[in-house]
Design a protein around this motif. Structure first.
Motif, PDB file in Angstrom:
ATOM      1  N   PHE A 143      42.180 -30.456  16.677  1.00  0.00           N
ATOM      2  CA  PHE A 143      42.901 -30.655  17.800  1.00  0.00           C
ATOM      3  C   PHE A 143      41.039 -30.384  18.951  1.00  0.00           C
ATOM      4  N   VAL A 144      39.835 -29.952  17.760  1.00  0.00           N
ATOM      5  CA  VAL A 144      38.749 -30.130  17.990  1.00  0.00           C
ATOM      6  C   VAL A 144      37.884 -31.366  18.033  1.00  0.00           C
ATOM      7  N   TRP A 145      38.559 -32.067  16.654  1.00  0.00           N
ATOM      8  CA  TRP A 145      38.391 -33.538  16.300  1.00  0.00           C
ATOM      9  C   TRP A 145      38.769 -34.587  17.315  1.00  0.00           C
ATOM     10  N   SER A 146      39.777 -33.875  18.312  1.00  0.00           N
ATOM     11  CA  SER A 146      40.128 -35.434  19.275  1.00  0.00           C
ATOM     12  C   SER A 146      39.439 -34.487  20.662  1.00  0.00           C
ATOM     13  N   ILE A 147      39.040 -34.123  20.719  1.00  0.00           N
ATOM     14  CA  ILE A 147      38.722 -33.214  22.224  1.00  0.00           C
ATOM     15  C   ILE A 147      37.218 -34.006  22.039  1.00  0.00           C
ATOM     16  N   PHE A 148      36.486 -33.823  20.696  1.00  0.00           N
ATOM     17  CA  PHE A 148      34.620 -34.257  20.866  1.00  0.00           C
ATOM     18  C   PHE A 148      35.187 -35.661  20.469  1.00  0.00           C
ATOM     19  N   LEU A 149      35.784 -36.340  20.541  1.00  0.00           N
ATOM     20  CA  LEU A 149      35.839 -38.031  20.111  1.00  0.00           C
ATOM     21  C   LEU A 149      36.126 -38.904  21.457  1.00  0.00           C
ATOM     22  N   ALA A 150      37.205 -37.860  22.094  1.00  0.00           N
ATOM     23  CA  ALA A 150      37.592 -38.486  23.140  1.00  0.00           C
ATOM     24  C   ALA A 150      36.763 -38.161  24.871  1.00  0.00           C
ATOM     25  N   ILE A 151      35.688 -37.263  24.401  1.00  0.00           N
ATOM     26  CA  ILE A 151      34.766 -37.294  25.788  1.00  0.00           C
ATOM     27  C   ILE A 151      33.936 -38.293  25.559  1.00  0.00           C
ATOM     28  N   PRO A 152      33.234 -39.698  24.799  1.00  0.00           N
ATOM     29  CA  PRO A 152      32.583 -40.423  25.399  1.00  0.00           C
ATOM     30  C   PRO A 152      33.710 -41.356  26.435  1.00  0.00           C
ATOM     31  N   HIS A 153      34.497 -41.146  25.351  1.00  0.00           N
ATOM     32  CA  HIS A 153      35.495 -42.476  26.627  1.00  0.00           C
ATOM     33  C   HIS A 153      36.017 -41.848  27.963  1.00  0.00           C
ATOM     34  N   GLY A 154      35.668 -40.577  28.660  1.00  0.00           N
ATOM     35  CA  GLY A 154      35.474 -40.454  29.970  1.00  0.00           C
ATOM     36  C   GLY A 154      34.169 -41.138  30.362  1.00  0.00           C
ATOM     37  N   ILE A 155      33.053 -40.721  29.728  1.00  0.00           N
ATOM     38  CA  ILE A 155      31.975 -41.456  30.005  1.00  0.00           C
ATOM     39  C   ILE A 155      32.109 -43.168  30.728  1.00  0.00           C
ATOM     40  N   ARG A 156      32.942 -43.605  29.561  1.00  0.00           N
ATOM     41  CA  ARG A 156      33.098 -45.054  29.819  1.00  0.00           C
ATOM     42  C   ARG A 156      33.791 -45.545  31.187  1.00  0.00           C
ATOM     43  N   ARG A 157      34.986 -44.526  31.501  1.00  0.00           N
ATOM     44  CA  ARG A 157      35.517 -44.592  32.911  1.00  0.00           C
ATOM     45  C   ARG A 157      35.423 -43.867  33.945  1.00  0.00           C
ATOM     46  N   GLY A 158      34.507 -43.056  33.692  1.00  0.00           N
ATOM     47  CA  GLY A 158      33.520 -42.427  35.163  1.00  0.00           C
ATOM     48  C   GLY A 158      34.709 -41.080  35.704  1.00  0.00           C
ATOM     49  N   VAL A 159      35.365 -40.896  34.405  1.00  0.00           N
ATOM     50  CA  VAL A 159      36.847 -39.974  35.332  1.00  0.00           C
ATOM     51  C   VAL A 159      35.904 -38.293  34.741  1.00  0.00           C
ATOM     52  N   HIS A 160      34.197 -37.715  34.273  1.00  0.00           N
ATOM     53  CA  HIS A 160      34.628 -36.997  34.482  1.00  0.00           C
ATOM     54  C   HIS A 160      34.190 -35.678  35.685  1.00  0.00           C
ATOM     55  N   VAL A 161      33.979 -34.917  35.560  1.00  0.00           N
ATOM     56  CA  VAL A 161      33.624 -34.036  37.113  1.00  0.00           C
ATOM     57  C   VAL A 161      31.981 -34.676  37.494  1.00  0.00           C
ATOM     58  N   GLY A 162      32.408 -34.867  38.776  1.00  0.00           N
ATOM     59  CA  GLY A 162      30.881 -35.232  39.243  1.00  0.00           C
ATOM     60  C   GLY A 162      31.308 -35.158  41.105  1.00  0.00           C
ATOM     61  N   ILE A 163      29.723 -34.682  40.973  1.00  0.00           N
ATOM     62  CA  ILE A 163      29.928 -34.424  42.535  1.00  0.00           C
ATOM     63  C   ILE A 163      28.758 -35.562  43.223  1.00  0.00           C
ATOM     64  N   ASP A 164      29.628 -36.680  44.072  1.00  0.00           N
ATOM     65  CA  ASP A 164      28.888 -37.466  44.676  1.00  0.00           C
ATOM     66  C   ASP A 164      28.856 -37.765  46.029  1.00  0.00           C
ATOM     67  N   ILE A 165      28.467 -36.338  47.133  1.00  0.00           N
ATOM     68  CA  ILE A 165      28.621 -36.724  48.424  1.00  0.00           C
ATOM     69  C   ILE A 165      27.191 -36.925  48.419  1.00  0.00           C
ATOM     70  N   VAL A 166      26.423 -36.598  47.998  1.00  0.00           N
ATOM     71  CA  VAL A 166      24.734 -37.483  48.455  1.00  0.00           C
ATOM     72  C   VAL A 166      24.821 -38.471  47.897  1.00  0.00           C
ATOM     73  N   LEU A 167      25.442 -39.287  46.660  1.00  0.00           N
ATOM     74  CA  LEU A 167      25.028 -40.746  46.321  1.00  0.00           C
ATOM     75  C   LEU A 167      26.194 -41.316  47.175  1.00  0.00           C
ATOM     76  N   ARG A 168      26.637 -41.220  47.616  1.00  0.00           N
ATOM     77  CA  ARG A 168      27.416 -42.259  48.391  1.00  0.00           C
ATOM     78  C   ARG A 168      26.923 -41.874  49.680  1.00  0.00           C
ATOM     79  N   LEU A 169      25.702 -41.180  50.044  1.00  0.00           N
ATOM     80  CA  LEU A 169      25.201 -41.386  51.832  1.00  0.00           C
ATOM     81  C   LEU A 169      24.122 -42.386  51.596  1.00  0.00           C
ATOM     82  N   MET A 170      24.076 -42.829  50.064  1.00  0.00           N
ATOM     83  CA  MET A 170      22.165 -43.444  50.031  1.00  0.00           C
ATOM     84  C   MET A 170      22.766 -45.104  50.028  1.00  0.00           C
TER      85      MET A 170
END
Length: 183
Positions: free
Chosen positions: A71-98
């Motif tokens: 489980f640990v191996w699968s979770i940590f190896l999957a994290i970079p795939h979320g970076i590629r897709r941009g699916v990690h939690v983020g707050i972009d309210i200020v970014l979208r106003l720029m």
């Protein structure tokens, strides 16, 4: 020209950025297969453990520890795939106003900050793995450092994604963010 099943050229079609993207594509493909194998092994092991407990009234001694390790191996190896897709939690309210250019610069700066964080995570996890290398797991005669190795791999793999994002910008993957083809 793009062909079905192959990445479209996108912003990284030539030069060093294209080589980096190709390396990330290949790393993603390898990682994806390791994740599939780890998840399959975890599922089979837990199923075998349930069968042994409830049908044979016995237990597989290392089942809990091995399934946790998979489980640990699968979770940590999957994290970079979320970076590629941009699916990690983020707050972009200020970014979208720029305006567009400011958004691009802020996203690249954020990727560089993430890259720095991944360097710290890698060094810390490497130190932890070194500290645990001499310890054995309670039910298996293997090093307890096996829990820290995927963290190191995750940090390096994530750093590749963040470097590519910082250099190529938010559109580096184009339409291929979800395809992950290495051909």
């Amino acid at each position: 020209m793009s062909y079905p099943g192959h990445p479209s050229p996108g912003p990284a079609s030539a030069g060093p950025l294209a080589l980096l993207r190709r390396a990330v594509d290949l790393t993603d493909a390898l990682s994806r297969w390791i994740i599939v194998a780890a998840m399959a092994a975890m599922t089979l092991l837990i199923s075998a453990q349930v069968f042994h407990r409830y049908v044979l009234s016995s237990s597989i001694d290392a089942a809990d520890e091995l399934s946790r390790l998979f489980f640990v191996w699968s979770i940590f190896l999957a994290i970079p795939h979320g970076i590629r897709r941009g699916v990690h939690v983020g707050i972009d309210i200020v970014l979208r106003l720029m305006p567009g250019r400011a958004q691009d610069l802020l996203q690249r700066a954020s990727a560089l900050a993430g890259l720095l964080l991944m360097a710290v995570v890698f060094v810390t996890a490497l130190g932890a793995a070194g500290d645990k290398w001499g310890e054995l797991m309670p039910t298996l005669p293997v090093t307890a450092a096996l829990y820290y190795i995927p963290v190191c791999i995750c940090a390096l793999h994530s750093a590749l994604h963040l470097l590519l994002f910082a250099l190529g910008g938010p559109e580096i993957w184009g339409d291929d963010a979800w395809k992950e083809t290495a051909s």
